[in-house]
Every structure is written in C-alpha cells, then in structure tokens.
Design a protein around this motif. Structure first.
Motif, PDB file in Angstrom:
ATOM      1  N   LEU A   1       0.839  -1.133   0.250  1.00 31.83           N
ATOM      2  CA  LEU A   1      -0.088  -0.051   0.065  1.00 31.83           C
ATOM      3  C   LEU A   1       0.779   1.340  -0.135  1.00 31.83           C
ATOM      4  CD1 LEU A   1      -2.768   1.309   0.263  1.00 31.83           C
ATOM      5  CD2 LEU A   1      -2.790   0.976   2.695  1.00 31.83           C
ATOM      6  N   ALA A   2       1.830   1.203   1.044  1.00 28.83           N
ATOM      7  CA  ALA A   2       2.824   2.406   0.895  1.00 28.83           C
ATOM      8  C   ALA A   2       3.430   2.755  -0.289  1.00 28.83           C
ATOM      9  CB  ALA A   2       3.853   2.298   2.142  1.00 28.83           C
ATOM     10  N   GLN A   3       3.732   1.467  -1.084  1.00 29.69           N
ATOM     11  CA  GLN A   3       4.626   1.742  -2.337  1.00 29.69           C
ATOM     12  C   GLN A   3       3.623   2.400  -3.378  1.00 29.69           C
ATOM     13  OE1 GLN A   3       6.012  -1.932  -4.299  1.00 29.69           O
ATOM     14  NE2 GLN A   3       6.850  -0.761  -5.764  1.00 29.69           N
ATOM     15  N   ALA A   4       2.385   1.698  -3.483  1.00 25.99           N
ATOM     16  CA  ALA A   4       1.590   2.200  -4.345  1.00 25.99           C
ATOM     17  C   ALA A   4       1.118   3.665  -4.142  1.00 25.99           C
ATOM     18  CB  ALA A   4       0.282   1.367  -4.510  1.00 25.99           C
ATOM     19  N   LEU A   5       0.900   3.968  -2.959  1.00 25.61           N
ATOM     20  CA  LEU A   5       0.531   5.295  -2.579  1.00 25.61           C
ATOM     21  C   LEU A   5       1.683   6.301  -3.056  1.00 25.61           C
ATOM     22  CD1 LEU A   5      -1.553   6.813  -0.941  1.00 25.61           C
ATOM     23  CD2 LEU A   5      -0.156   6.576   1.163  1.00 25.61           C
ATOM     24  N   GLY A   6       3.046   5.725  -2.669  1.00 19.46           N
ATOM     25  CA  GLY A   6       4.039   6.848  -2.993  1.00 19.46           C
ATOM     26  C   GLY A   6       4.176   7.109  -4.319  1.00 19.46           C
ATOM     27  N   GLU A   7       3.825   5.997  -5.134  1.00 22.80           N
ATOM     28  CA  GLU A   7       4.032   5.873  -6.679  1.00 22.80           C
ATOM     29  C   GLU A   7       2.949   6.874  -7.260  1.00 22.80           C
ATOM     30  OE1 GLU A   7       5.574   1.382  -7.565  1.00 22.80           O
ATOM     31  OE2 GLU A   7       3.376   2.021  -7.791  1.00 22.80           O
ATOM     32  N   SER A   8       1.614   6.880  -6.816  1.00 25.91           N
ATOM     33  CA  SER A   8       0.508   7.505  -7.143  1.00 25.91           C
ATOM     34  C   SER A   8       0.723   9.008  -6.880  1.00 25.91           C
ATOM     35  CB  SER A   8      -0.699   7.146  -6.487  1.00 25.91           C
ATOM     36  OG  SER A   8      -1.031   5.749  -7.154  1.00 25.91           O
ATOM     37  N   LEU A   9       1.114   9.213  -5.476  1.00 28.71           N
ATOM     38  CA  LEU A   9       1.297  10.543  -5.186  1.00 28.71           C
ATOM     39  C   LEU A   9       2.411  11.343  -5.939  1.00 28.71           C
ATOM     40  CD1 LEU A   9       0.864  10.656  -1.365  1.00 28.71           C
ATOM     41  CD2 LEU A   9      -0.704  11.152  -2.803  1.00 28.71           C
ATOM     42  N   ALA A  10       3.453  10.557  -6.096  1.00 31.87           N
ATOM     43  CA  ALA A  10       4.526  11.133  -7.328  1.00 31.87           C
ATOM     44  C   ALA A  10       3.845  11.848  -8.347  1.00 31.87           C
ATOM     45  CB  ALA A  10       5.699  10.426  -7.269  1.00 31.87           C
ATOM     46  N   VAL A  11       3.146  10.646  -8.965  1.00 29.48           N
ATOM     47  CA  VAL A  11       2.640  11.037 -10.452  1.00 29.48           C
ATOM     48  C   VAL A  11       1.745  12.402 -10.195  1.00 29.48           C
ATOM     49  CG1 VAL A  11       0.903  10.237 -12.400  1.00 29.48           C
ATOM     50  CG2 VAL A  11       2.660   8.857 -11.515  1.00 29.48           C
ATOM     51  N   TYR A  12       0.740  12.119  -9.218  1.00 29.15           N
ATOM     52  CA  TYR A  12      -0.242  13.363  -8.842  1.00 29.15           C
ATOM     53  C   TYR A  12       0.263  14.543  -8.857  1.00 29.15           C
ATOM     54  CZ  TYR A  12      -4.297  15.435  -6.553  1.00 29.15           C
ATOM     55  OH  TYR A  12      -5.298  16.017  -6.167  1.00 29.15           O
ATOM     56  N   GLY A  13       1.339  14.473  -7.724  1.00 29.96           N
ATOM     57  CA  GLY A  13       1.918  15.802  -7.271  1.00 29.96           C
ATOM     58  C   GLY A  13       2.888  16.615  -8.590  1.00 29.96           C
ATOM     59  N   ALA A  14       3.638  15.561  -9.219  1.00 28.75           N
ATOM     60  CA  ALA A  14       4.410  16.147 -10.290  1.00 28.75           C
ATOM     61  C   ALA A  14       3.401  16.659 -11.385  1.00 28.75           C
ATOM     62  CB  ALA A  14       5.013  14.937 -10.803  1.00 28.75           C
ATOM     63  N   GLY A  15       2.254  15.988 -11.593  1.00 29.53           N
ATOM     64  CA  GLY A  15       1.227  16.665 -12.803  1.00 29.53           C
ATOM     65  C   GLY A  15       0.583  17.821 -12.461  1.00 29.53           C
ATOM     66  N   LEU A  16       0.190  17.812 -11.132  1.00 33.88           N
ATOM     67  CA  LEU A  16      -0.586  19.044 -10.669  1.00 33.88           C
ATOM     68  C   LEU A  16       0.470  20.176 -10.325  1.00 33.88           C
ATOM     69  CD1 LEU A  16      -3.267  19.791  -9.465  1.00 33.88           C
ATOM     70  CD2 LEU A  16      -2.856  18.892  -7.469  1.00 33.88           C
ATOM     71  N   GLY A  17       1.631  19.919  -9.887  1.00 26.45           N
ATOM     72  CA  GLY A  17       2.653  20.780  -9.677  1.00 26.45           C
ATOM     73  C   GLY A  17       2.879  21.483 -11.043  1.00 26.45           C
ATOM     74  N   LEU A  18       2.931  20.905 -12.039  1.00 26.69           N
ATOM     75  CA  LEU A  18       3.309  21.186 -13.471  1.00 26.69           C
ATOM     76  C   LEU A  18       2.191  22.088 -14.073  1.00 26.69           C
ATOM     77  CD1 LEU A  18       5.537  18.377 -15.122  1.00 26.69           C
ATOM     78  CD2 LEU A  18       6.270  20.526 -14.322  1.00 26.69           C
ATOM     79  N   ALA A  19       0.925  21.703 -13.781  1.00 27.93           N
ATOM     80  CA  ALA A  19      -0.210  22.154 -14.046  1.00 27.93           C
ATOM     81  C   ALA A  19      -0.399  23.622 -13.450  1.00 27.93           C
ATOM     82  CB  ALA A  19      -1.364  21.222 -14.101  1.00 27.93           C
ATOM     83  N   ALA A  20      -0.147  23.594 -12.162  1.00 29.40           N
ATOM     84  CA  ALA A  20      -0.170  24.825 -11.476  1.00 29.40           C
ATOM     85  C   ALA A  20       0.574  26.039 -12.228  1.00 29.40           C
ATOM     86  CB  ALA A  20      -0.133  24.574 -10.086  1.00 29.40           C
ATOM     87  N   VAL A  21       1.964  25.786 -12.121  1.00 29.35           N
ATOM     88  CA  VAL A  21       3.040  26.524 -12.579  1.00 29.35           C
ATOM     89  C   VAL A  21       2.568  27.123 -13.875  1.00 29.35           C
ATOM     90  CG1 VAL A  21       5.411  26.993 -13.101  1.00 29.35           C
ATOM     91  CG2 VAL A  21       4.825  25.562 -10.872  1.00 29.35           C
TER      92      VAL A  21
END
Lengths: 269, 250
Positions: free
Chosen positions: B53-73
């Motif tokens: 669960l922790a691994q999957a959560l980390g993978e998803s959050l990395a994708v989500y955070g990177a995509g959302l951060g780039l989209a915001a900027v």
C-alpha cells in the motif's frame, strides 16, 4: 496669503492650449491655465465638462491630444510630484490600512515606509485602524485612508477628483475642514474637482468654472476670503451670497443648454 | 445550534451512518461483492504491513504531485499571460476552450505512442487534465482586474510589475484558487486513469489487480485510500484559500 514675487512668477503647473479627444470626441478644448505653487484651485462644472480628464492630464496619466501640460517645466510623470485622491476611494481590499498607505511609498526602505505610513495614519486619525482591512472601515474612514495614502507621498500637487461626493453630508463637511487643516500644515498645490458650489466656495483660492462638451474654461474667480478659513467662516462674508448665486446661475444655464443633460430645455421661466 | 462542535458531531454522525449502511450492504449483497468493514480493515493492515500500500501510494502521489505541480505553474503562467496581453488571450482562448471541452482521455493512445507507458506518460496525462481549469481561471481572474485600481496604482507611479504584483494578482487570487481546486480533482481522476491505461502501477494498478481478481476487501482499501487523498488535498486547498482571502472576512 501667497504673494508670488515677479521674479519667481513661473507657475508650477501650466496648461498651454491643451486639448484631449477620445475617439474623435473632444473632452477638453484648448485649456490654458497657470497655477501657482501652493494655490488651492477648485474646478467647478456640470457633468461632461472634462474635469476628470483635466486632472488625469495634470497627473500625467494621459497625454494631451494637442497643446501642452507642464509641471515644473516638464510633462508630468505619474507619482513623481503629484498624488491623486478619487471619489471611489480605490483602496486595495487585500491590504491593511497601513499597507495601503505604504503602497504609495515603494521608494522608501521598509522601516521608513512603515514609520511614514503610521505618521500619516495618525494625521488623519486612523492610528487604531492601521491593522484593519478596508471592508471594516466606514465611508468616511475609507476616504481619510485614501487621503493619507496621497499625502504620505508628500506631493507638491494634490489632485482630488470629487473626493467627497460619495460621503454623507456630515462626513463631507468634516473632510473639507480636514483638507484645509492638512494643507495649511504642509502647504501644497491642490487641484480639486467638484459639482458643489458650496464646496468650491469653502475650499478655493480660485474657482475655475468649466463648461461642458467639450470642456472649456468659462470663468475664473479669485475668492476674496481670508486664510486660514476657520479663522473666519466664508459663509459670513458679504460677498459669499452674491458669488454663490452667480455660480449657481452659470451652472444652471450650462445644464439647461446641454442637449445631453437630463434637464435640457427645462427652463421654468 | 451555533456551537462550534455541531458540525463535527454531525459529520461523525454521517460517518457512522455510512459505516452502518456499508455493514448492512455487506450482508445484503451476494457473497463476495461487498466486503464487511472488519474484513476491509484487516485487508488494510495486511497491505500496509507488506509495504504494498505504501509503495503504491508513493507511486501515485509522485505522479499526482508532479502532474498537478506542473499544471499549476504552467497553467498560471499561460493564463496570466493570456489575461495580461489581450491580443494573445483573444487569439488563444478559442483553442483553449476547444481543448478543455475535448475529453482528455481521448489523448491517451497518442500520449502512449509519444511518451511510452512509464512515469512521463502518466505525469503528462495528469498534467493535461489539470492544466485547463488553471489556465481558464487565471485568464478570467486577470481579465477581471479592476481598471480603477490600476489607474490608482499608476497615479502613485507604480510600473507594470508593481501593478501586477500588488493589484492584478491579488485580485485574481480567488479565481486561481477555484482553478486549482478543480485541477486537484481532475488530477486525481487522471492519476487513476493513467495508472489503469498505461503500465499498471500505483493505486490505480492495485485497483485493477484486486478488482479483476475479485479480492474485494483489498479493492475497498484502495478505494478508500483514494477518497482519503481527495479529502486531504481539498482540505489543504480550503485552508490555503481561507488564508489568502482573510481580508474578505468570514
């Protein structure tokens, strides 16, 4: 009383046949005026006489379409020697009272900026509201804040565009006295625009009556009342009533003859 | 009424109601479709201890955070430029609206061809979904800048940059926050979609794995984890909004 010696007779602010047209429609036509340092000049006129355009020219916010406007010998630059007070206050809602004043002082170092802002807040009686946002202030307080912001820049020329028109009668009268008190304390040149004959008579050294569409100088009147004004109420002066009646008559005439006015042609006599 | 505890207590009540409904549904539904809350809780424990669960959560959050951060900027930059330079905005806005109206999932096959099945493709799918509401709201927010305040700022001698930083941008902030909130929601959806459609990975990958193999207790754990991410992100943005608009009071 300001006595201008002949040697230093060059005026602080000069309009030389200045005109302004907006998209082919003339707003101001060939205005020629000279305003001396520390003079309090009130521009009086009906809607459409180009009063706001005239102040914007003096501020350097717009350039004349033809003719020239000069402040101390050069075209005016916004914020350089002048500051403006608007009818609609124009405060930044997301800044506190202190930050709103400080906004006009970007050239000062932070500590000095804050000290200057506080000094001018105190001058207009808003020390206790320094941390408040504009939405928490009454109309009169908002206009005092706007006045503090303009004065804090310590301008040579203060431009006031119907500054008290949106205040209630009592707040307006108090603000008029406030302006006289503040300009007496630190003399400056004031260009003040108003619709109100009484306000003009109370504040002005000189009234410039403007006629509408396009704006032109219709008449200039130097007032005989003494300064400071609180020493002697001008309303008690023998000439006050005659001047008031005369100005009212001129304004009435302009409004009745202006095809764009709501009162066009409604001459009761 | 009016007590500061009223709303939290009511929320707890609703949560209790939902749990009760879930427990009832687990018994009422045909066997093996809806797991009981207890079975789900156990599955959560197992998944956590195995580290999956922790691994999957980390993978998803990395994708989500990177995509959302780039989209915001990128979204704020593009939207603000479009709003600040009217001809540019006018020229581009039709195309942005058209792109915003096209279902972005339709681009996935193209993105896979271009970027492959890895993290880049996933981040780009999240980015593409999240960037549109940010652009459009920044654009509208900057366009709505108060011309009277700009004139006031000019009269104090403020230049373009100062006017932008102190007048235009703060005025557009409420719009920016709305854009970011929409982006956060769409971004989370697209994270799962990307993980389902490209190389299965992260929470979306586990969702597919457990769903397809009828391990419903584990499947529910992933579902609830996604809901939790949504709640946390929305709450963070709500607090940011509250902080940024404290001058409006209430």
């Amino acid at each position: 009383m300001n006595l201008v010696s002949p040697a230093s007779s060059s005026p602080l602010l000069r309009f030389d046949r200045a005109s302004k047209t907006y998209g082919g429609r003339p707003a101001l036509a060939e205005i020629s005026l000279e305003i001396a340092a520390e003079e309090f000049v009130v521009f009086l006129g009906p809607s459409g006489c180009g009063k706001t355009t005239l102040l914007s020219l003096a501020a350097g916010l717009i350039a004349p379409s033809s003719g020239r406007v000069e402040l101390a010998g050069a075209p005016p630059v916004p914020g350089r020697r002048s500051a403006m007070v608007f009818q609609s206050f124009r405060l930044l809602a997301w800044k506190t009272a202190r930050e709103n004043v400080a906004f006009a002082l970007p050239h000062l170092p932070a500590a000095e900026r804050r000290a200057r802002a506080d000094r001018y807040l105190e001058l207009v009686g808003l020390t206790r509201a320094a941390e408040s946002y504009p939405r928490a202030l009454s109309g009169g307080m908002k206009q005092r804040l706007a006045l503090a912001r303009a004065l804090a820049a310590e301008p040579e020329v203060l431009l006031m565009d119907e500054p008290f028109a949106s205040l209630d009668a009592q707040a307006r009268e108090l603000m008029q006295q406030e302006v006289l008190r503040l300009t007496e304390r630190r003399p400056m040149t004031v260009l003040f625009v108003t619709h109100s004959v009484d306000e003009a008579l109370f504040l002005a050294d000189r009234i410039i009556l403007l006629s509408p569409r396009p704006g032109r100088v219709a008449e200039e009147i130097r007032l005989p009342f003494a300064r400071p004004r609180w020493a002697e109420d001008p309303r008690a002066h023998p000439e006050h009533a005659a001047l008031r009646a005369h100005l009212w008559e001129r304004l009435r005439e302009m409004v009745l003859k202006d095809p764009q006015s709501d009162f066009y042609g409604r001459d009761a006599t | 009424m009016g007590s500061p505890l009223t709303v939290p207590l009511m929320r707890l009540g609703v949560l209790g109601g939902l749990l009760a409904f879930w427990a009832w549904a687990a018994r009422a539904a045909p066997r093996g479709i809806v797991p009981t809350p207890a079975a789900t809780w156990e599955a959560a424990g197992r998944l956590w201890e195995s580290g999956r669960l922790a691994q999957a959560l980390g993978e998803s959050l990395a994708v989500y955070g990177a995509g959302l951060g780039l989209a915001a900027v990128a979204g704020i930059a593009v939207g603000v430029l479009m709003g600040a330079f009217r001809p540019l905005g006018r020229a581009l806005d039709v195309f942005v609206y058209a792109l915003a109206a096209t279902p972005r999932v339709a681009f996935i096959p193209l993105i896979v061809l271009l970027l492959g099945l890895g993290v880049e493709a996933k981040v780009f799918i999240v980015f593409l979904g999240a960037v549109m509401p940010v652009i459009l709201n920044a654009y509208v927010g900057v366009q709505n800048a108060d011309p009277e305040l700009i004139e006031m700022a000019r009269s104090t001698g403020a230049g373009r940059w100062r006017i932008f930083a102190h007048v235009v941008l703060p005025g557009a902030t409420p719009f920016l926050v709305v854009g970011l909130r929409l982006a956060a929601t769409i971004g989370l959806i697209n994270t799962v979609v990307a993980e389902l459609y490209t190389a299965a990975q992260g929470l979306g990958g586990l969702l597919a794995l457990y769903g397809n193999s009828f391990r419903m207790a584990e499947y529910f754990v992933i579902l609830l984890t996604l809901a939790l991410i949504g709640v946390v992100v929305t709450e963070i943005l709500r607090l940011a909004e509250k902080h940024l608009s404290r001058w409006r009071g209430e």
